[in-house]
Design a protein around this motif. Structure first.
Motif, PDB file in Angstrom:
ATOM      1  N   ALA A  74       0.858  -1.192   0.000  1.00 52.64           N
ATOM      2  CA  ALA A  74       0.000   0.000   0.000  1.00 52.64           C
ATOM      3  C   ALA A  74       0.889   1.235   0.000  1.00 52.64           C
ATOM      4  O   ALA A  74       1.907   1.288   0.699  1.00 52.64           O
ATOM      5  CB  ALA A  74      -0.877   0.006   1.244  1.00 52.64           C
ATOM      6  N   LEU A  75       0.484   2.218  -0.792  1.00 52.12           N
ATOM      7  CA  LEU A  75       1.219   3.484  -0.882  1.00 52.12           C
ATOM      8  C   LEU A  75       0.214   4.590  -0.566  1.00 52.12           C
ATOM      9  O   LEU A  75      -0.787   4.738  -1.277  1.00 52.12           O
ATOM     10  CB  LEU A  75       1.748   3.622  -2.315  1.00 52.12           C
ATOM     11  CG  LEU A  75       2.497   4.874  -2.708  1.00 52.12           C
ATOM     12  CD1 LEU A  75       3.767   5.038  -1.880  1.00 52.12           C
ATOM     13  CD2 LEU A  75       2.864   4.809  -4.201  1.00 52.12           C
ATOM     14  N   ALA A 104      -4.853   1.266   4.566  1.00 52.12           N
ATOM     15  CA  ALA A 104      -3.533   0.660   4.342  1.00 52.12           C
ATOM     16  C   ALA A 104      -3.141  -0.240   5.509  1.00 52.12           C
ATOM     17  O   ALA A 104      -2.703  -1.382   5.314  1.00 52.12           O
ATOM     18  CB  ALA A 104      -2.485   1.758   4.151  1.00 52.12           C
ATOM     19  N   ALA A 105      -3.315   0.265   6.726  1.00 49.54           N
ATOM     20  CA  ALA A 105      -2.878  -0.511   7.898  1.00 49.54           C
ATOM     21  C   ALA A 105      -3.745  -1.753   8.085  1.00 49.54           C
ATOM     22  O   ALA A 105      -3.231  -2.844   8.381  1.00 49.54           O
ATOM     23  CB  ALA A 105      -2.936   0.368   9.146  1.00 49.54           C
ATOM     24  N   GLN A 106      -5.052  -1.598   7.880  1.00 55.59           N
ATOM     25  CA  GLN A 106      -5.908  -2.780   8.021  1.00 55.59           C
ATOM     26  C   GLN A 106      -5.581  -3.803   6.945  1.00 55.59           C
ATOM     27  O   GLN A 106      -5.599  -5.010   7.203  1.00 55.59           O
ATOM     28  CB  GLN A 106      -7.379  -2.373   8.007  1.00 55.59           C
ATOM     29  CG  GLN A 106      -7.774  -1.809   9.377  1.00 55.59           C
ATOM     30  CD  GLN A 106      -9.170  -1.250   9.450  1.00 55.59           C
ATOM     31  OE1 GLN A 106      -9.817  -1.028   8.423  1.00 55.59           O
ATOM     32  NE2 GLN A 106      -9.633  -0.975  10.658  1.00 55.59           N
ATOM     33  N   GLY A 107      -5.253  -3.323   5.762  1.00 58.12           N
ATOM     34  CA  GLY A 107      -4.852  -4.239   4.693  1.00 58.12           C
ATOM     35  C   GLY A 107      -3.553  -4.964   5.017  1.00 58.12           C
ATOM     36  O   GLY A 107      -3.361  -6.116   4.636  1.00 58.12           O
ATOM     37  N   GLY A 131       3.200  -4.567   3.222  1.00 64.96           N
ATOM     38  CA  GLY A 131       3.654  -3.429   4.019  1.00 64.96           C
ATOM     39  C   GLY A 131       3.047  -2.157   3.468  1.00 64.96           C
ATOM     40  O   GLY A 131       2.390  -2.170   2.416  1.00 64.96           O
ATOM     41  N   MET A 132       3.266  -1.064   4.197  1.00 65.73           N
ATOM     42  CA  MET A 132       2.745   0.226   3.722  1.00 65.73           C
ATOM     43  C   MET A 132       3.857   1.267   3.684  1.00 65.73           C
ATOM     44  O   MET A 132       4.733   1.300   4.553  1.00 65.73           O
ATOM     45  CB  MET A 132       1.559   0.703   4.578  1.00 65.73           C
ATOM     46  CG  MET A 132       1.834   0.932   6.033  1.00 65.73           C
ATOM     47  SD  MET A 132       0.302   1.260   6.975  1.00 65.73           S
ATOM     48  CE  MET A 132      -0.016   2.982   6.565  1.00 65.73           C
ATOM     49  N   VAL A 134       4.770  -3.804   8.505  1.00 70.59           N
ATOM     50  CA  VAL A 134       5.919  -3.034   8.006  1.00 70.59           C
ATOM     51  C   VAL A 134       5.418  -1.680   7.516  1.00 70.59           C
ATOM     52  O   VAL A 134       4.511  -1.596   6.693  1.00 70.59           O
ATOM     53  CB  VAL A 134       6.617  -3.798   6.859  1.00 70.59           C
ATOM     54  CG1 VAL A 134       7.595  -2.892   6.120  1.00 70.59           C
ATOM     55  CG2 VAL A 134       7.337  -5.024   7.412  1.00 70.59           C
ATOM     56  N   ARG A 135       6.004  -0.609   8.067  1.00 71.03           N
ATOM     57  CA  ARG A 135       5.661   0.737   7.613  1.00 71.03           C
ATOM     58  C   ARG A 135       6.943   1.543   7.426  1.00 71.03           C
ATOM     59  O   ARG A 135       7.751   1.675   8.340  1.00 71.03           O
ATOM     60  CB  ARG A 135       4.757   1.444   8.619  1.00 71.03           C
ATOM     61  CG  ARG A 135       4.370   2.879   8.217  1.00 71.03           C
ATOM     62  CD  ARG A 135       5.237   3.931   8.876  1.00 71.03           C
ATOM     63  NE  ARG A 135       5.004   5.270   8.364  1.00 71.03           N
ATOM     64  CZ  ARG A 135       5.385   6.384   8.981  1.00 71.03           C
ATOM     65  NH1 ARG A 135       5.985   6.317  10.153  1.00 71.03           N
ATOM     66  NH2 ARG A 135       5.195   7.544   8.436  1.00 71.03           N
ATOM     67  N   THR A 136       7.114   2.053   6.219  1.00 71.68           N
ATOM     68  CA  THR A 136       8.233   2.957   5.961  1.00 71.68           C
ATOM     69  C   THR A 136       7.679   4.268   5.407  1.00 71.68           C
ATOM     70  O   THR A 136       6.544   4.324   4.935  1.00 71.68           O
ATOM     71  CB  THR A 136       9.240   2.359   4.961  1.00 71.68           C
ATOM     72  OG1 THR A 136       8.612   2.245   3.676  1.00 71.68           O
ATOM     73  CG2 THR A 136       9.749   1.002   5.407  1.00 71.68           C
TER      74      THR A 136
END
Ligand SMILES: NC(=O)C1=CN([C@@H]2O[C@H](COP(=O)(O)OP(=O)(O)OC[C@H]3O[C@@H](n4cnc5c(N)ncnc54)[C@H](O)[C@@H]3O)[C@@H](O)[C@H]2O)C=CC1
Ligand SMILES: NCC(=O)COP(=O)(O)O
Length: 326
Positions: free
Chosen positions: A6-7, A103-106, A114-115, A290-292
């Protein structure tokens, strides 16, 4: 193996939509789904004179292959009001949070590996009457994670923070033995497990000038930081400090260092950004996902101009790919 990410383009009046469109001008090794308003992206592509076209996709039929160069997959998420580059509108704050939530729920339900987040404007979300400190705290709450850690990384330097977005006057009271221990444990574990560093060596800043000068310029080092670090050293962690922050960031010290742990936002991040602004990534450690993110903000002055650097978003994407490829 091809993975799906997700972006989130973030603040619609900022440069996030522009960055995502510019990036989609080239092909990527993984499937990127921008969670955003299709109308916003179409309008911004036209304003920028880009050939890249947003293409709607939905969760019931995610694409299995990366988009070709010039196409940006979009999970359409409507704005409350049409966005104008450079002009914040509080009415669109719920939209921004909806994109992050999707995004986070996905990520939690396995739809995304990750997002990757482009910048949001923290002020306008608060102006809309929604208490919001940053992605870091929002995602911690959304995923039910009591403690997370903000870490920014660029070539040759990683800086993690004990405290994140809070007024300077509240920092000292927030440096508790419990918080310091939890943050150090998360940093140590994620450097090992997510960045492949077998035995991380972490340099820890003091809070006060000259790390308290033996108690004459503050006692947090003696009463909180040193005893906490010693307990963790006794478990085998390689922790150096508390060191005076003004001399910690010298090349000699950094030679043998996997990360610096700074006590607060503006103790560590100016050094990191001086070294690598535009080529750094912001990673949230300790989350179950994962979040960046990018190293910069919404740059309202540059939205819709095309005069922007996509370097940090590129590093954020590559870091997410690496973290999920282990
Ligand atoms: N991850 C996130 O969501 C972040 C959000 N922010 C938010 O951004 C807003 C604005 O923050 P500022 O401190 O003004 O920082 P900023 O990073 O938006 O701007 C600082 C300077 O850097 C330039 N700049 C930023 N990104 C650029 C890029 N990609 N290419 C070329 N030039 C670029 C801007 O034009 C400006 O001159 C604030 O609301 C802040 O909270 C700030 C940092 C991270
Ligand atoms: N300076 C980095 C920053 O503020 C990023 O915050 P977040 O939105 O990633 O929590």
């Amino acid at each position: 193996m091809v993975r799906r990410f997700a972006l989130t383009p973030g603040e619609p009046a900022g440069i996030g939509p522009d960055l995502c469109l510019l990036l989609a001008g080239s092909a990527h090794p993984h499937v990127l789904i921008a969670i955003a308003s299709h109308a916003l992206l179409s309008d911004r592509a036209a304003a920028l004179g880009l050939a890249t076209r947003p293409q709607c996709v939905t969760p019931d039929a995610w694409p299995s292959e990366p988009a070709p160069a010039g196409t940006l997959y979009v999970w359409d998420t409507p704005l409350a009001q049409p966005a104008e580059p450079g002009h914040l509108q509080a009415a669109n704050a719920p939209y921004v949070l909806e994109t992050l939530t999707r995004a986070a729920q996905g990520c939690l339900d396995g739809s995304f590996a990750g997002m990757i987040t482009a910048p949001v404007h923290k002020g306008v979300i608060n102006d809309a009457g929604i208490a919001f400190s940053g992605h870091t705290e929002f995602l911690a709450q959304l995923t039910g994670t009591p403690q997370v850690v903000m870490m920014l990384a660029t070539h040759g330097l990683r800086v993690a923070l004990v405290t994140t977005h809070l007024p300077l006057k509240d920092v000292a009271a927030s440096i508790t033995p419990q918080r310091l221990e939890e943050v150090t444990r998360i940093l140590h574990a994620d450097l090992r497990d997510k960045f492949g560093i077998g035995s991380p060596r972490i340099l820890v800043c003091g809070l006060n000038p000259h790390a308290g000068e033996g108690g004459h310029l503050g006692r947090e080092e003696i009463e909180i930081i040193e005893p906490t670090l010693q307990r963790l050293r006794d478990e085998g962690m390689d922790l150096v400090g508390p060191l005076p922050a003004d001399t910690l960031f010298s090349p000699k010290n950094l030679e043998r260092c996997d990360a610096v742990l700074a006590m607060y936002h503006d103790q560590g991040l100016p050094v990191l950004k001086y070294k690598g602004f535009g080529a750094a990534v912001n990673v949230t450690l300790g989350l179950p996902i994962v979040r960046t993110s990018v190293d910069h903000g919404t740059a309202l002055d540059l939205a819709g101009t095309g005069r922007i650097d996509t370097g940090s978003l590129q590093v954020a994407l590559e870091t997410a790919y690496q973290m999920t490829g282990r």
